[in-house]
Motif scaffolding. Structure first.
Motif, PDB file in Angstrom:
ATOM      1  N   MET A 126      -3.323 -10.469 -11.546  1.00  0.00           N
ATOM      2  CA  MET A 126      -2.650  -9.358 -10.914  1.00  0.00           C
ATOM      3  C   MET A 126      -3.067  -9.285  -9.454  1.00  0.00           C
ATOM      4  SD  MET A 126      -2.693  -6.178 -13.549  1.00  0.00           S
ATOM      5  CE  MET A 126      -4.345  -6.480 -14.124  1.00  0.00           C
ATOM      6  N   TYR A 127      -2.175  -8.732  -8.655  1.00  0.00           N
ATOM      7  CA  TYR A 127      -2.420  -8.595  -7.234  1.00  0.00           C
ATOM      8  C   TYR A 127      -1.920  -7.224  -6.809  1.00  0.00           C
ATOM      9  CZ  TYR A 127      -2.996 -10.073  -2.398  1.00  0.00           C
ATOM     10  OH  TYR A 127      -3.435 -10.196  -1.112  1.00  0.00           O
ATOM     11  N   GLY A 128      -2.440  -6.708  -5.713  1.00  0.00           N
ATOM     12  CA  GLY A 128      -1.949  -5.424  -5.261  1.00  0.00           C
ATOM     13  C   GLY A 128      -2.581  -4.955  -3.980  1.00  0.00           C
ATOM     14  N   THR A 129      -2.435  -3.668  -3.754  1.00  0.00           N
ATOM     15  CA  THR A 129      -2.911  -3.061  -2.527  1.00  0.00           C
ATOM     16  C   THR A 129      -3.543  -1.711  -2.810  1.00  0.00           C
ATOM     17  OG1 THR A 129      -2.304  -2.577  -0.229  1.00  0.00           O
ATOM     18  CG2 THR A 129      -0.753  -1.857  -1.929  1.00  0.00           C
ATOM     19  N   VAL A 130      -4.449  -1.325  -1.940  1.00  0.00           N
ATOM     20  CA  VAL A 130      -5.045   0.002  -1.960  1.00  0.00           C
ATOM     21  C   VAL A 130      -4.778   0.615  -0.597  1.00  0.00           C
ATOM     22  CG1 VAL A 130      -7.199   1.320  -2.080  1.00  0.00           C
ATOM     23  CG2 VAL A 130      -6.827  -0.617  -3.619  1.00  0.00           C
ATOM     24  N   MET A 131      -4.272   1.836  -0.590  1.00  0.00           N
ATOM     25  CA  MET A 131      -4.034   2.570   0.642  1.00  0.00           C
ATOM     26  C   MET A 131      -4.997   3.748   0.683  1.00  0.00           C
ATOM     27  SD  MET A 131      -0.712   4.754   1.912  1.00  0.00           S
ATOM     28  CE  MET A 131      -1.096   6.156   0.856  1.00  0.00           C
ATOM     29  N   ILE A 132      -5.683   3.905   1.801  1.00  0.00           N
ATOM     30  CA  ILE A 132      -6.566   5.046   2.009  1.00  0.00           C
ATOM     31  C   ILE A 132      -6.009   5.806   3.203  1.00  0.00           C
ATOM     32  CG2 ILE A 132      -8.920   5.809   2.501  1.00  0.00           C
ATOM     33  CD1 ILE A 132      -9.805   3.006   1.379  1.00  0.00           C
ATOM     34  N   ALA A 133      -5.714   7.089   3.016  1.00  0.00           N
ATOM     35  CA  ALA A 133      -5.054   7.848   4.073  1.00  0.00           C
ATOM     36  C   ALA A 133      -5.363   9.332   3.959  1.00  0.00           C
ATOM     37  CB  ALA A 133      -3.545   7.635   3.998  1.00  0.00           C
ATOM     38  N   LYS A 134      -5.111  10.017   5.042  1.00  0.00           N
ATOM     39  CA  LYS A 134      -5.211  11.471   5.051  1.00  0.00           C
ATOM     40  C   LYS A 134      -3.794  12.033   4.934  1.00  0.00           C
ATOM     41  CE  LYS A 134      -6.984  15.401   7.568  1.00  0.00           C
ATOM     42  NZ  LYS A 134      -7.537  15.887   8.837  1.00  0.00           N
ATOM     43  N   PRO A 135      -3.522  12.805   3.896  1.00  0.00           N
ATOM     44  CA  PRO A 135      -2.173  13.339   3.746  1.00  0.00           C
ATOM     45  C   PRO A 135      -1.913  14.491   4.720  1.00  0.00           C
ATOM     46  CG  PRO A 135      -3.545  14.092   1.939  1.00  0.00           C
ATOM     47  CD  PRO A 135      -4.379  13.155   2.763  1.00  0.00           C
ATOM     48  N   ALA A 136      -0.662  14.625   5.130  1.00  0.00           N
ATOM     49  CA  ALA A 136      -0.234  15.737   5.969  1.00  0.00           C
ATOM     50  C   ALA A 136       0.465  16.798   5.128  1.00  0.00           C
ATOM     51  CB  ALA A 136       0.700  15.230   7.069  1.00  0.00           C
ATOM     52  N   VAL A 137       0.557  16.539   3.821  1.00  0.00           N
ATOM     53  CA  VAL A 137       1.227  17.444   2.891  1.00  0.00           C
ATOM     54  C   VAL A 137       0.320  17.636   1.666  1.00  0.00           C
ATOM     55  CG1 VAL A 137       3.541  16.765   3.649  1.00  0.00           C
ATOM     56  CG2 VAL A 137       2.464  15.553   1.754  1.00  0.00           C
ATOM     57  N   SER A 138       0.752  18.445   0.735  1.00  0.00           N
ATOM     58  CA  SER A 138      -0.039  18.689  -0.469  1.00  0.00           C
ATOM     59  C   SER A 138      -0.095  17.447  -1.353  1.00  0.00           C
ATOM     60  CB  SER A 138       0.554  19.848  -1.269  1.00  0.00           C
ATOM     61  OG  SER A 138       1.774  19.446  -1.877  1.00  0.00           O
ATOM     62  N   ILE A 139      -1.122  17.382  -2.172  1.00  0.00           N
ATOM     63  CA  ILE A 139      -1.246  16.271  -3.108  1.00  0.00           C
ATOM     64  C   ILE A 139      -0.090  16.286  -4.106  1.00  0.00           C
ATOM     65  CG2 ILE A 139      -2.745  17.446  -4.772  1.00  0.00           C
ATOM     66  CD1 ILE A 139      -2.998  13.751  -3.662  1.00  0.00           C
ATOM     67  N   ASP A 140       0.441  17.462  -4.405  1.00  0.00           N
ATOM     68  CA  ASP A 140       1.602  17.541  -5.300  1.00  0.00           C
ATOM     69  C   ASP A 140       2.825  16.867  -4.684  1.00  0.00           C
ATOM     70  OD1 ASP A 140       0.254  18.853  -7.348  1.00  0.00           O
ATOM     71  OD2 ASP A 140       0.704  20.837  -6.533  1.00  0.00           O
ATOM     72  N   GLU A 141       3.013  17.037  -3.368  1.00  0.00           N
ATOM     73  CA  GLU A 141       4.130  16.367  -2.706  1.00  0.00           C
ATOM     74  C   GLU A 141       3.910  14.859  -2.694  1.00  0.00           C
ATOM     75  OE1 GLU A 141       7.676  15.452  -1.050  1.00  0.00           O
ATOM     76  OE2 GLU A 141       7.074  17.319  -1.981  1.00  0.00           O
ATOM     77  N   MET A 142       2.681  14.428  -2.464  1.00  0.00           N
ATOM     78  CA  MET A 142       2.381  12.996  -2.518  1.00  0.00           C
ATOM     79  C   MET A 142       2.682  12.446  -3.907  1.00  0.00           C
ATOM     80  SD  MET A 142       1.355  11.991   0.487  1.00  0.00           S
ATOM     81  CE  MET A 142       0.799  10.378   0.018  1.00  0.00           C
ATOM     82  N   ARG A 143       2.330  13.206  -4.929  1.00  0.00           N
ATOM     83  CA  ARG A 143       2.586  12.778  -6.308  1.00  0.00           C
ATOM     84  C   ARG A 143       4.092  12.647  -6.554  1.00  0.00           C
ATOM     85  NH1 ARG A 143       0.076  16.601  -8.898  1.00  0.00           N
ATOM     86  NH2 ARG A 143      -1.854  15.434  -9.133  1.00  0.00           N
ATOM     87  N   ARG A 144       4.852  13.642  -6.116  1.00  0.00           N
ATOM     88  CA  ARG A 144       6.311  13.592  -6.303  1.00  0.00           C
ATOM     89  C   ARG A 144       6.906  12.371  -5.608  1.00  0.00           C
ATOM     90  NH1 ARG A 144       5.717  19.216  -6.147  1.00  0.00           N
ATOM     91  NH2 ARG A 144       5.923  19.327  -3.891  1.00  0.00           N
ATOM     92  N   ARG A 145       6.444  12.084  -4.396  1.00  0.00           N
ATOM     93  CA  ARG A 145       6.985  10.948  -3.651  1.00  0.00           C
ATOM     94  C   ARG A 145       6.603   9.631  -4.312  1.00  0.00           C
ATOM     95  NH1 ARG A 145       9.214  11.957   1.410  1.00  0.00           N
ATOM     96  NH2 ARG A 145       9.057  14.067   0.584  1.00  0.00           N
ATOM     97  N   SER A 146       5.389   9.537  -4.843  1.00  0.00           N
ATOM     98  CA  SER A 146       4.980   8.325  -5.557  1.00  0.00           C
ATOM     99  C   SER A 146       5.823   8.127  -6.810  1.00  0.00           C
ATOM    100  CB  SER A 146       3.501   8.411  -5.942  1.00  0.00           C
ATOM    101  OG  SER A 146       2.696   8.366  -4.799  1.00  0.00           O
ATOM    102  N   GLU A 147       6.098   9.206  -7.523  1.00  0.00           N
ATOM    103  CA  GLU A 147       6.942   9.125  -8.712  1.00  0.00           C
ATOM    104  C   GLU A 147       8.365   8.720  -8.338  1.00  0.00           C
ATOM    105  OE1 GLU A 147       6.330  13.002 -10.386  1.00  0.00           O
ATOM    106  OE2 GLU A 147       4.449  12.404 -11.356  1.00  0.00           O
ATOM    107  N   LYS A 148       8.842   9.211  -7.193  1.00  0.00           N
ATOM    108  CA  LYS A 148      10.180   8.838  -6.719  1.00  0.00           C
ATOM    109  C   LYS A 148      10.227   7.342  -6.422  1.00  0.00           C
ATOM    110  CE  LYS A 148      13.629   9.915  -3.228  1.00  0.00           C
ATOM    111  NZ  LYS A 148      13.943  10.600  -1.995  1.00  0.00           N
ATOM    112  N   TRP A 149       9.174   6.826  -5.751  1.00  0.00           N
ATOM    113  CA  TRP A 149       9.140   5.389  -5.476  1.00  0.00           C
ATOM    114  C   TRP A 149       9.158   4.600  -6.775  1.00  0.00           C
ATOM    115  CZ3 TRP A 149       6.129   1.322  -6.938  1.00  0.00           C
ATOM    116  CH2 TRP A 149       6.402   0.117  -6.305  1.00  0.00           C
TER     117      TRP A 149
END
Length: 94
Positions: free
Chosen positions: A1-24
């Motif tokens: 398996m191969y992949g990526t890890v992203m480390i970032a500071k969100p500008a929105v709530s973690i719930d919005e990040m979760r929704r966007r990840s689910e959308k992707w």
């Protein structure tokens, strides 16, 4: 398996990040050998997102896809406060 890890500071709530990840996952994750993703809300306010693919070739094919680049620029990048750190590599089962 191969992949990526992203480390970032969100500008929105973690719930919005979760929704966007689910959308992707629903819109784009059904292609390119996608396996799964994991997201951690770190104690220091950053997020750590890990995404795994069947192979490096399938991961690179998705990262080189113009549709994925457009999705990143319009859907995910605006949710971040600054540029993320990326770490790509092989996942090893221990």
């Amino acid at each position: 398996m191969y992949g990526t890890v992203m480390i970032a500071k969100p500008a929105v709530s973690i719930d919005e990040m979760r929704r966007r990840s689910e959308k992707w996952e629903a819109e784009r994750g059904t292609t390119a050998g996608y396996i799964d993703q994991w997201v951690m809300a770190a104690d220091d306010g950053r997020i750590v997102m890990a995404v795994r693919f069947e192979s490096k070739e399938k991961y690179v094919a998705l990262s080189d896809d113009p549709k994925q680049d457009e999705w990143w620029r319009t859907e995910m990048a605006p949710l971040l406060d600054g540029e993320p750190e990326w770490i790509d590599g092989e996942w090893i089962d221990l």
